[in-house]
Design an enzyme around this catalytic site. Structure first.
Site, short mmCIF file in Angstrom:
data_model
loop_
_atom_site.label_atom_id
_atom_site.label_comp_id
_atom_site.label_asym_id
_atom_site.label_seq_id
_atom_site.Cartn_x
_atom_site.Cartn_y
_atom_site.Cartn_z
N ASP A 124 -8.10 -4.40 -0.54
CA ASP A 124 -8.57 -4.82 -1.86
C ASP A 124 -8.42 -6.32 -2.07
O ASP A 124 -9.16 -6.91 -2.86
CB ASP A 124 -7.81 -4.08 -2.95
CG ASP A 124 -8.18 -2.62 -2.98
OD1 ASP A 124 -9.37 -2.33 -2.99
OD2 ASP A 124 -7.27 -1.78 -2.95
N HIS A 152 0.85 -1.19 0.00
CA HIS A 152 0.00 0.00 0.00
C HIS A 152 0.88 1.23 0.00
O HIS A 152 1.94 1.24 0.63
CB HIS A 152 -0.92 0.01 1.24
CG HIS A 152 -2.07 0.95 1.11
ND1 HIS A 152 -1.95 2.29 1.34
CD2 HIS A 152 -3.36 0.73 0.75
CE1 HIS A 152 -3.12 2.87 1.14
NE2 HIS A 152 -3.99 1.95 0.77
N1 ACO Z 1 4.18 -7.55 -5.35
C1 ACO Z 1 5.53 -7.77 -5.44
N2 ACO Z 1 6.44 -6.86 -5.09
C2 ACO Z 1 6.02 -5.68 -4.67
C3 ACO Z 1 4.65 -5.37 -4.56
C4 ACO Z 1 3.72 -6.35 -4.92
N3 ACO Z 1 2.41 -6.13 -4.81
N4 ACO Z 1 4.49 -4.10 -4.10
C5 ACO Z 1 5.73 -3.61 -3.95
N5 ACO Z 1 6.65 -4.56 -4.27
C6 ACO Z 1 8.10 -4.45 -4.16
C7 ACO Z 1 8.69 -3.54 -5.23
O1 ACO Z 1 9.05 -4.27 -6.37
C8 ACO Z 1 9.87 -2.96 -4.51
O2 ACO Z 1 10.87 -3.96 -4.46
P1 ACO Z 1 12.45 -3.52 -4.48
O3 ACO Z 1 12.66 -2.80 -3.18
O4 ACO Z 1 13.18 -4.80 -4.59
O5 ACO Z 1 12.62 -2.62 -5.67
C9 ACO Z 1 9.35 -2.78 -3.07
O6 ACO Z 1 8.35 -3.80 -2.90
C10 ACO Z 1 8.76 -1.41 -2.82
O7 ACO Z 1 7.77 -1.17 -3.81
P2 ACO Z 1 7.22 0.24 -4.22
O8 ACO Z 1 6.55 0.14 -5.56
O9 ACO Z 1 8.26 1.29 -4.04
O10 ACO Z 1 6.10 0.47 -3.13
P3 ACO Z 1 5.07 1.60 -3.20
O11 ACO Z 1 4.75 1.98 -1.81
O12 ACO Z 1 5.52 2.70 -4.08
O13 ACO Z 1 3.81 0.93 -3.92
C11 ACO Z 1 1.76 -0.11 -4.27
C12 ACO Z 1 2.66 0.61 -3.27
C13 ACO Z 1 1.60 0.70 -5.55
C14 ACO Z 1 0.37 -0.24 -3.65
C15 ACO Z 1 2.36 -1.48 -4.59
O14 ACO Z 1 2.59 -2.18 -3.39
C16 ACO Z 1 1.51 -2.30 -5.55
O15 ACO Z 1 1.62 -2.13 -6.75
N6 ACO Z 1 0.65 -3.21 -4.98
C17 ACO Z 1 -0.23 -4.03 -5.80
C18 ACO Z 1 -1.41 -3.23 -6.29
C19 ACO Z 1 -2.43 -2.98 -5.19
O16 ACO Z 1 -2.86 -3.88 -4.48
N7 ACO Z 1 -2.86 -1.73 -5.11
C20 ACO Z 1 -3.88 -1.34 -4.15
C21 ACO Z 1 -3.37 -0.54 -3.04
S1 ACO Z 1 -4.70 -0.16 -1.96
C22 ACO Z 1 -5.46 1.18 -2.63
O17 ACO Z 1 -4.86 1.97 -3.31
C23 ACO Z 1 -6.93 1.38 -2.34
#
Ligand code: ACO
Length: 428
Positions: A365, A307
């Site tokens: 979600d 998130h």
């Molecule tokens: N699956 C696998 N790896 C992930 C995921 C995931 N869902 N989310 C983050 N990571 C990893 C990234 O690849 C990154 O790895 P690294 O450090 O090796 O490069 C690390 O975790 C940090 O990721 P970021 O993208 O910087 O995290 P951020 O806080 O920017 O993103 C987000 C958050 C967009 C929600 C992300 O976790 C994601 O895409 N999740 C899946 C989509 C989702 O469920 N969205 C709903 C969120 S709830 C809402 O908005 C109502």
């Protein structure tokens, strides 16, 4: 003594006031920056920008805290219904018994749509996306209630109670009617004796000779879903609601704009993405383990995990998961291949160092997509469900703008990076 921040720019030194919120959140107040220095701040995406002061919701994503009007979400979901929480979010306090009765009566009165509104919905093509129908229909409410939607905030506020009841009650009826029309089914009409969530399920699923009666567990799951989505401070759609309201627009026009923002896949579409991911894993003959490895290798993203704001645990996920398990039991759903895959993904991610070290927990979600799938709510309705739940927040945020005598029209600046002045050539 109040704190200030010092900014040195060119040969100027400027003292900028510091604003501290009731939970200790701090902001540097730059409102006079441009007038004093000619500079503006640059913050594309607004990740460091406070656009308003608000009394509605507090989130601490590092710790996993979500509070509406000071009350923790865990306590609200244990002790209150969605309608009571909606009242709290909109009016600032939990309702007394009498206030609750009056509010419920207003919602009941406003549940049916005018005949013209029904025809409006029926005239959309059968394959219209329900979010397109919802935003158009909310906007159309302004045409049906011109006194309430006068675009004069002072006048609109005099009718606020009625406008709030119309928006909150009719959003549910519009959503259910859209589902019926898209599926070629006759419309159902709201029933006086049903609560908000039960009525929604009846409007969606009752057949002419076969009334849908929700089990208490299923009604509770829908109630939790709405309650947990009721408000989430200055996210994309809420910021848009406030921005449209800042121009003096009425509640229905502002809420319609919120729906449009929520429709975007980066905002309200994550629960739909969860289901699409589970279907793709299933179609691939995988039990989830191959997908987990792909996610760890950066080749896939585990939808419904992680998130932007919550870096501990999404507090809403824990609550919805509990009600989800009970709803599934009450429906007798024990063996479902998508559910099995979801449970495998959840178990693997919660015990795997890749996910633990990055604080990637299941978010709201992840479970809400599964709940809606189990309740046979079609995927294209998922974001509509989110919009129904979010309506109290949009109403409250609109009210905060409309009733603030110092509110200004929102008008960000930009840094122009286009061509410098040049002459139009003679031959074009
Ligand atoms: N699956 C696998 N790896 C992930 C995921 C995931 N869902 N989310 C983050 N990571 C990893 C990234 O690849 C990154 O790895 P690294 O450090 O090796 O490069 C690390 O975790 C940090 O990721 P970021 O993208 O910087 O995290 P951020 O806080 O920017 O993103 C987000 C958050 C967009 C929600 C992300 O976790 C994601 O895409 N999740 C899946 C989509 C989702 O469920 N969205 C709903 C969120 S709830 C809402 O908005 C109502």
């Amino acid at each position: 003594m109040s704190k200030t921040a010092t900014l040195k720019i060119d040969d100027q030194e400027l003292e900028l006031p510091v604003i501290v919120g009731s939970e200790g959140e701090k902001a540097v107040d730059v409102r006079k920056l441009r007038a004093t220095t000619g500079y503006i701040t640059y913050d594309e995406g607004f990740g460091n920008t406070g656009s308003c002061q608000s009394e509605i919701t507090y989130i601490d994503g590092e710790v996993g805290i979500l509070r509406y009007r000071g009350y923790p979400i865990e306590q609200l979901s244990e002790k209150c219904s969605f309608v009571e929480v909606a009242y709290l979010v909109i009016y600032g306090e939990l309702p007394t018994v009498e206030q609750r009765e009056r509010f419920s009566a207003a919602l009941t009165e406003q549940a049916p749509l005018r005949a013209g509104m029904e025809r409006f919905i029926q005239n959309f093509p059968r394959d219209a996306h329900p979010m397109a129908v919802l935003s158009s229909s909310l906007n159309a409410l302004g045409a049906y209630y011109p006194n309430i939607a006068s675009n004069n905030h002072k006048r609109d506020l005099e009718h606020f109670d009625e406008a709030a009841a119309i928006a909150l009650s009719k959003v549910r009826t519009i959503a259910a009617h859209t589902y019926r029309v898209n599926n070629g089914l006759p419309l159902n009409y709201p029933k006086k004796d049903l609560g908000y969530s039960e009525n929604f399920l009846h409007l969606m699923f009752s057949a002419p000779y076969d009334e849908y009666v929700a089990t208490p567990e299923v009604a509770a799951a829908i109630n939790f879903f709405f309650l947990l989505h009721a408000e989430h401070e200055q996210n994309c759609s809420t910021s848009i609601v406030r921005m449209v309201a800042s121009a003096g627009a009425n509640l229905f026009a502002s809420a319609a704009a919120g729906v449009n923002a929520l429709w975007g896949p980066l905002h309200g579409g994550a629960n739909q993405a969860v289901l699409e991911m589970l279907n793709a894993i299933h179609a691939d003959g995988d039990d989830g383990s191959k997908f987990i490895e792909a996610a760890k290798n950066g080749k896939a993203r585990l939808m419904g995990f992680g998130h932007r704001v919550y870096k501990n645990y999404d507090p809403r996920a824990k609550i919805i998961k509990g009600s989800f398990d009970k709803a599934l039991d009450s429906l007798g759903i024990t063996d479902d291949s998508l559910l099995d895959i979801a449970r495998n993904l959840e178990a693997a991610a919660l015990s795997d160092d890749y996910f633990i070290s990055r604080k990637l927990y299941p978010n709201v979600d992840f479970y809400s997509g599964l709940i809606m799938n189990a309740l046979k709510i079609p995927v294209e309705m998922f974001t509509v469900m989110f919009a129904i739940g979010r309506m109290p927040g949009w109403i409250a945020q609109w009210h905060e703008v409309a009733s603030n005598p110092k509110a200004k029209i929102n008008r960000p600046r930009q840094i122009y990076v286009g061509p410098v002045p040049r002459d139009v050539p003679d031959v074009v």
